[in-house]
Design a protein around this motif. Structure first.
Motif, mmCIF file in Angstrom:
data_model
loop_
_atom_site.group_PDB
_atom_site.id
_atom_site.type_symbol
_atom_site.label_atom_id
_atom_site.label_comp_id
_atom_site.label_asym_id
_atom_site.label_seq_id
_atom_site.Cartn_x
_atom_site.Cartn_y
_atom_site.Cartn_z
ATOM 1 N N ASN A 68 0.891 -1.124 0.028
ATOM 2 C CA ASN A 68 0.041 0.007 0.184
ATOM 3 C C ASN A 68 0.980 1.331 0.124
ATOM 4 O OD1 ASN A 68 -1.685 1.937 2.088
ATOM 5 N ND2 ASN A 68 -2.862 1.232 0.039
ATOM 6 N N ASN A 72 1.230 3.730 -3.288
ATOM 7 C CA ASN A 72 0.812 5.089 -3.302
ATOM 8 C C ASN A 72 2.044 5.805 -3.609
ATOM 9 O OD1 ASN A 72 -1.733 4.631 -2.413
ATOM 10 N ND2 ASN A 72 -1.484 4.914 -0.272
ATOM 11 N N LYS A 118 2.276 5.925 -7.070
ATOM 12 C CA LYS A 118 0.920 6.356 -7.686
ATOM 13 C C LYS A 118 0.971 7.726 -7.736
ATOM 14 C CE LYS A 118 -2.978 5.451 -5.745
ATOM 15 N NZ LYS A 118 -4.221 4.705 -5.114
ATOM 16 N N PHE A 119 1.534 8.393 -6.729
ATOM 17 C CA PHE A 119 1.090 9.727 -6.580
ATOM 18 C C PHE A 119 2.717 10.684 -6.814
ATOM 19 C CE2 PHE A 119 -2.022 8.064 -3.691
ATOM 20 C CZ PHE A 119 -3.150 8.909 -4.311
ATOM 21 N N ASP A 170 8.913 9.649 -1.202
ATOM 22 C CA ASP A 170 8.477 10.154 -2.591
ATOM 23 C C ASP A 170 9.052 11.466 -2.945
ATOM 24 O OD1 ASP A 170 6.175 11.361 -2.628
ATOM 25 O OD2 ASP A 170 5.215 9.736 -1.913
ATOM 26 N N ILE A 175 -5.977 11.462 6.043
ATOM 27 C CA ILE A 175 -5.864 10.436 5.070
ATOM 28 C C ILE A 175 -5.971 9.180 5.735
ATOM 29 C CG2 ILE A 175 -4.961 11.752 3.266
ATOM 30 C CD1 ILE A 175 -2.379 10.691 4.234
ATOM 31 N N ASN A 232 -10.922 8.056 3.116
ATOM 32 C CA ASN A 232 -10.598 9.526 2.883
ATOM 33 C C ASN A 232 -9.371 9.764 1.899
ATOM 34 O OD1 ASN A 232 -12.448 10.126 4.999
ATOM 35 N ND2 ASN A 232 -10.886 10.549 6.619
ATOM 36 N N GLN A 233 -9.705 10.505 1.166
ATOM 37 C CA GLN A 233 -8.745 11.056 0.251
ATOM 38 C C GLN A 233 -8.140 12.399 0.270
ATOM 39 O OE1 GLN A 233 -10.637 9.162 -3.070
ATOM 40 N NE2 GLN A 233 -9.234 7.415 -2.828
ATOM 41 N N VAL A 234 -7.125 12.770 -0.187
ATOM 42 C CA VAL A 234 -6.715 14.437 -0.090
ATOM 43 C C VAL A 234 -7.941 15.113 -0.719
ATOM 44 C CG1 VAL A 234 -5.333 16.208 -0.904
ATOM 45 C CG2 VAL A 234 -4.333 14.096 0.156
ATOM 46 N N ASN A 281 -8.020 13.704 -6.433
ATOM 47 C CA ASN A 281 -8.055 12.069 -6.689
ATOM 48 C C ASN A 281 -8.998 11.375 -7.936
ATOM 49 O OD1 ASN A 281 -6.530 10.355 -4.605
ATOM 50 N ND2 ASN A 281 -7.557 11.959 -3.226
ATOM 51 N N GLY A 339 -8.601 4.408 -6.555
ATOM 52 C CA GLY A 339 -8.244 3.911 -5.073
ATOM 53 C C GLY A 339 -9.611 4.172 -4.555
ATOM 54 N N THR A 340 -9.559 3.329 -3.311
ATOM 55 C CA THR A 340 -10.853 3.247 -2.502
ATOM 56 C C THR A 340 -10.571 4.425 -1.278
ATOM 57 O OG1 THR A 340 -9.806 1.364 -1.310
ATOM 58 C CG2 THR A 340 -11.274 0.634 -2.892
ATOM 59 N N GLY A 341 -9.343 4.723 -0.945
ATOM 60 C CA GLY A 341 -9.314 5.507 0.203
ATOM 61 C C GLY A 341 -9.369 4.756 1.476
ATOM 62 N N GLY A 387 -6.847 1.938 1.886
ATOM 63 C CA GLY A 387 -5.506 1.385 2.224
ATOM 64 C C GLY A 387 -4.598 1.949 3.302
ATOM 65 N N LEU A 388 -4.784 3.378 3.453
ATOM 66 C CA LEU A 388 -4.183 3.781 4.694
ATOM 67 C C LEU A 388 -4.605 3.452 5.999
ATOM 68 C CD1 LEU A 388 -2.643 7.189 3.562
ATOM 69 C CD2 LEU A 388 -1.506 5.190 3.864
ATOM 70 N N SER A 401 6.436 13.052 -0.146
ATOM 71 C CA SER A 401 5.962 12.673 1.383
ATOM 72 C C SER A 401 6.788 11.535 1.857
ATOM 73 C CB SER A 401 4.404 11.973 1.098
ATOM 74 O OG SER A 401 3.533 12.736 0.496
HETATM 75 P P1 ADP Z 1 -6.190 5.298 -2.036
HETATM 76 O O1 ADP Z 1 -4.908 5.303 -2.584
HETATM 77 O O2 ADP Z 1 -6.871 3.970 -2.168
HETATM 78 O O3 ADP Z 1 -6.822 6.239 -2.357
HETATM 79 P P2 ADP Z 1 -5.240 5.378 0.870
HETATM 80 O O4 ADP Z 1 -5.727 5.291 2.071
HETATM 81 O O5 ADP Z 1 -3.969 4.280 0.471
HETATM 82 O O6 ADP Z 1 -6.246 5.223 -0.354
HETATM 83 O O7 ADP Z 1 -4.784 6.873 0.570
HETATM 84 C C1 ADP Z 1 -5.596 7.690 0.977
HETATM 85 C C2 ADP Z 1 -5.246 9.166 0.283
HETATM 86 O O8 ADP Z 1 -4.179 9.536 0.702
HETATM 87 C C3 ADP Z 1 -4.824 9.003 -1.339
HETATM 88 O O9 ADP Z 1 -5.995 8.959 -1.964
HETATM 89 C C4 ADP Z 1 -3.918 10.352 -1.376
HETATM 90 O O10 ADP Z 1 -4.996 11.427 -1.422
HETATM 91 C C5 ADP Z 1 -3.118 10.584 -0.115
HETATM 92 N N1 ADP Z 1 -1.913 9.755 -0.284
HETATM 93 C C6 ADP Z 1 -1.572 8.651 0.124
HETATM 94 N N2 ADP Z 1 -0.231 8.380 -0.099
HETATM 95 C C7 ADP Z 1 0.236 9.510 -0.534
HETATM 96 C C8 ADP Z 1 1.494 9.955 -1.111
HETATM 97 N N3 ADP Z 1 2.669 8.784 -1.006
HETATM 98 N N4 ADP Z 1 1.644 11.096 -1.797
HETATM 99 C C9 ADP Z 1 0.538 11.810 -1.786
HETATM 100 N N5 ADP Z 1 -0.701 11.741 -1.261
HETATM 101 C C10 ADP Z 1 -0.952 10.366 -0.687
#
Ligand code: ADP
Length: 728
Positions: free
Chosen positions: A338, A342, A345-346, A375, A388, A393-395, A400, A405-407, A409-410, A434
């Motif tokens: 995860n 991420n 991905k970001f 990263d 997050i 929850n996503q940013v 997004n 993504g489902t939000g 993972g974290l 981050s």
């Molecule tokens: P998902 O990736 O499925 O949306 P996560 O719970 O893994 O869900 O992450 C939640 C949110 O946190 C992401 O949608 C993103 O907005 C933010 N995020 C997570 N990791 C990073 C990262 N490395 N850089 C920037 N934003 C991040």
């Protein structure tokens, strides 16, 4: 005597008398003056004493009036206190040192409504007597005497514990009694009926919610099973479809089917995991695993994606840190997947760096691991950093929308790390990148194995040629830690300029502008220097094909696993600890292909399975049920068995049990991997308990199958082809 003499004598006598008179008069005057002074002092003294007497009199009068005021105040305070005590709803009483009631408020006495004898003067024992005889207290199934004795013991203890009693009318009262210095007891009787009722309601609501949660979990388990089985067909068939001849449009459709199905599976898995953790159904396992290997495997999976974007994936695994730990490999991998997923991905450009450091506790045989994933991506605004970690929850929706993504993972990662007793955190700067990190304390899988790598003796001075800052810094630190003199530069030309006679080794990056690593090796050779060059390449296969390869001592795939680096360095010469006789003999070439048996009742799945593994250079035999699997075990003598769990006639668990019986006494244990559509943990435990070694969840993925096959490859068999290619 003559007259004249007589006159003279008389005159003398008169003069003497006059002098005496004068003297006496003077004395009298002095005495008078003294008397006057004395009289004056006396009168002053009298005045002073009078004043003092007056002051004392005044003081007395004041004290008397103060006392009256104080008494009045005490009376008022007492009245107010009693008024308050009478007004409160809870009971209040106090007893003397002989346990006789001194006073009690109405609320306290109200419980003994009609009993006139319960009043000041009554003893505590008598009160208990009334309480039981008149049925005022509900003593449940206790005998009255026994109940009274318990209550009396409690009352007489120096610090009585609070006690909850139930009255005849169902009301609950909490007794709080406190003993004072002189033996007096203050007794409070708090009406807690509402609180108890509230608690009971909460409890029953919780039971109902837990039951609903269990129902939800089992619904999810069933649903996941139902969805996964057809999904196996969708993903597998789409993958096979891609291998057939398709025009561009058809390929796009096939790819979309496969990608959508896989994305759907990720969502199903996330939701499933989250609800399992919520329902406290998630069980952590404890198995030995290789953390560094896990990181490199994940890097392999993410590499294609990162390379497309031009993002470098880097690993900085502390050179002196062990890699084998005991923990839940699946769950740790899930968190790493995860966080690393991420990060890739970001991040649009730059790098993703996984850094692992640790603190060894030698006595406990544990390591406090500190893993960070850094990263150079889009970063997170400060007000969203906490947000997050919440579920879904996503940013923000705007950003997004670009990312899938489902939000969840974290939220899942945080819960998993907490369950493992660790902590997870993030530091981020918007637009800069981050760093997500977690810490875990894990036992060492083999605390007895010390770190024993030593550089060959002849290597004393190393030059690192690496244009990328982060990688250069990592290599510099690692080689410095190995105890050699190490210098670094960014280009091939700079390296040639630094080529002093003391230099024993060059570590060069493959892809550098102007002069790449292979060209540098050639140039070193042409300069007449015989310094070994180890090439680090993001694409080692291309480097191997380069004609200049012959000037390169070894090519290592980036990011370089520690083991591969050590292995390459060891070939540079002996260390003091080495003795020629220790060298293992050259391994003979494995003579035969690996044998894999797969038991699967579903025809489509059998087809998918064989097609997925067709290029591996292994022998595959198929069985359609448990009986055929057991027969195949004896006739085919497989190195590995894939076993579907639910099959007609004889299921996978029973077939495994029979195979394990056959193995008894012959000191063999063939790895059996379950293939199951069930995703709930309980199922996995059942499977492992049935004698299977591992399980894969459907739909099956080619990489997972290959990983298992590679892990089970015995020494006497050829390693499966795919792995050889992947390693290159
Ligand atoms: P998902 O990736 O499925 O949306 P996560 O719970 O893994 O869900 O992450 C939640 C949110 O946190 C992401 O949608 C993103 O907005 C933010 N995020 C997570 N990791 C990073 C990262 N490395 N850089 C920037 N934003 C991040």
């Amino acid at each position: 005597m003559s007259l004249a003499n007589k006159l003279a004598q008389e005159r003398r006598a008169r003069l003497a008398a006059e002098r005496l008179l004068e003297q006496k008069q003077a004395e009298l005057q002095a005495a008078n003056r003294k008397l006057d002074k004395h009289a004056q002092a006396l009168s002053e003294e009298i005045n002073e004493t009078r004043a003092e007497v007056q002051t004392v009199r005044d003081e007395n009068a004041r004290v008397k009036s103060d006392l009256t005021i104080a008494n009045q105040k005490i009376e008022i305070a007492e009245r107010r206190l009693w008024h308050s005590i009478e007004t409160i709803q809870d009971g209040f009483a106090f007893f003397d040192a002989d346990s006789r009631m001194i006073a009690a408020n109405k609320a306290w006495l109200a419980v003994f409504d009609q009993l006139e004898d319960v009043k000041p003067g009554i003893s505590y024992v008598e009160i208990l007597q009334y309480a039981t005889e008149e049925g005022i207290i509900d003593i449940a199934d206790h005998a009255p005497a026994e109940w009274r004795e318990t209550m009396l013991d409690r009352w007489q203890s120096p610090v009585p514990e609070p006690e909850i009693i139930r009255l005849w009318n169902g009301a609950y009262v909490k007794l709080i009694d406190q003993r004072g210095h002189g033996g007096d007891v203050v007794s409070l009787a708090l009406d807690i009926t509402d609180t108890i009722r509230y608690e009971q309601n909460l409890k029953s609501a919780r039971h109902r919610a837990e039951a609903a949660n269990r129902a939800k979990s089992s619904f999810l388990a069933n649903m996941s099973h139902e969805i996964r089985t057809p999904m196996n067909g969708v993903v597998g068939m789409a993958e096979l479809l891609k291998d057939t001849e398709l025009d561009e449009e058809q390929l796009l459709y096939a790819n979309t089917i496969k990608n959508s199905a896989e994305a759907l599976l990720v969502i199903i898995n996330d939701v499933l995991d989250y609800s399992k953790i919520e329902a406290e159904k998630l069980v952590l396992h404890e198995d030995p695993f290789d953390l560094e290997r896990c990181i490199h495997e994940l890097i392999m999976l993410l590499q294609a994606n990162a390379r497309d974007k031009g993002v470098d994936l880097l690993v900085d695994y502390d050179l002196f840190l062990p890699t084998l730990f005991i923990g839940d490999p699946g769950r740790i991998r899930q968190v790493m997947t995860n966080l690393m997923g991420n990060a890739v991905k970001f991040t649009e450009t730059g790098h993703v760096l996984v850094r692992v450091v640790g603190m060894l506790n030698e006595t406990a045989g544990t390591v406090k691991l500190h893993v960070t994933i850094e990263d150079s991506g889009i970063g997170i605004p400060p007000d969203k950093v906490e947000h997050i970690f919440g579920e879904f929850n996503q940013v923000d929706d705007e950003t997004n929308r670009r990312f899938e993504g489902t939000g969840l993972g974290l939220a899942i990662s945080e819960k998993l790390i907490r369950m493992m007793g660790g902590e997870i955190w993030v530091e981020s700067e918007q637009g800069q990148g981050s760093t997500f990190g977690f810490s875990l304390c894990l036992p060492l899988a083999d605390p007895a194995v010390p770190f024993d790598f030593r550089l060959p003796d002849r290597i004393r001075s190393v030059l690192i040629v690496e244009p990328q800052d982060v990688t250069r810094a990592i290599l510099l630190r690692q080689f410095a830690a190995l105890g050699v003199t190490v210098r670094a530069c960014e280009t091939g030309q700079a390296a040639l300029d630094m080529l002093g006679p003391e230099l024993d080794l060059v570590i060069a990056d493959h892809s550098m502008a102007e002069m790449d690593g292979v060209e540098l090796a050639e140039a070193i050779h042409e300069a007449g220097r015989d310094v070994p060059v180890i090439l680090l390449s993001a694409n080692s296969a291309t480097a191997e094909r380069d004609p200049g390869r012959r000037y390169v001592h070894a090519v290592l795939q980036k990011p370089v696993p520690r083991g591969a680096l050590f292995a390459a360095l060891e070939t540079l010469g002996p260390t003091r600890a080495d003795s020629p006789s220790d060298k293992p003999p050259e391994a003979a070439k494995p003579p035969r292909p690996m044998r894999v048996l797969a038991a699967e009742d579903n025809k489509t799945n059998r087809l998918v399975f064989t097609k997925m593994l067709k290029d591996l250079d292994i022998e595959i035999e198929l069985a359609e049920n448990g009986y055929e699997a057991v027969a195949g075990f004896t006739s085919f003598r497989p190195d590995l068995i894939f076993m579907d769990i639910s099959m007609p006639e004889m299921d996978g668990k029973e077939a495994t049990a029979r195979i394990r019986q056959l193995e008894e006494g012959c000191d063999a244990h063939i790895p059996i991997v379950a293939m199951t559509a069930h995703a709930m943990d309980g199922d996995n435990e059942d499977i492992l308990a049935a004698g299977l070694d591992y399980y894969l969840t459907k739909p099956l993925r080619r990489e997972a199958l290959i990983e298992r096959i590679t892990a089970a490859c015995p020494k006497e068999a050829r390693p499966p082809l795919q792995t050889v290619q992947a390693a290159e």
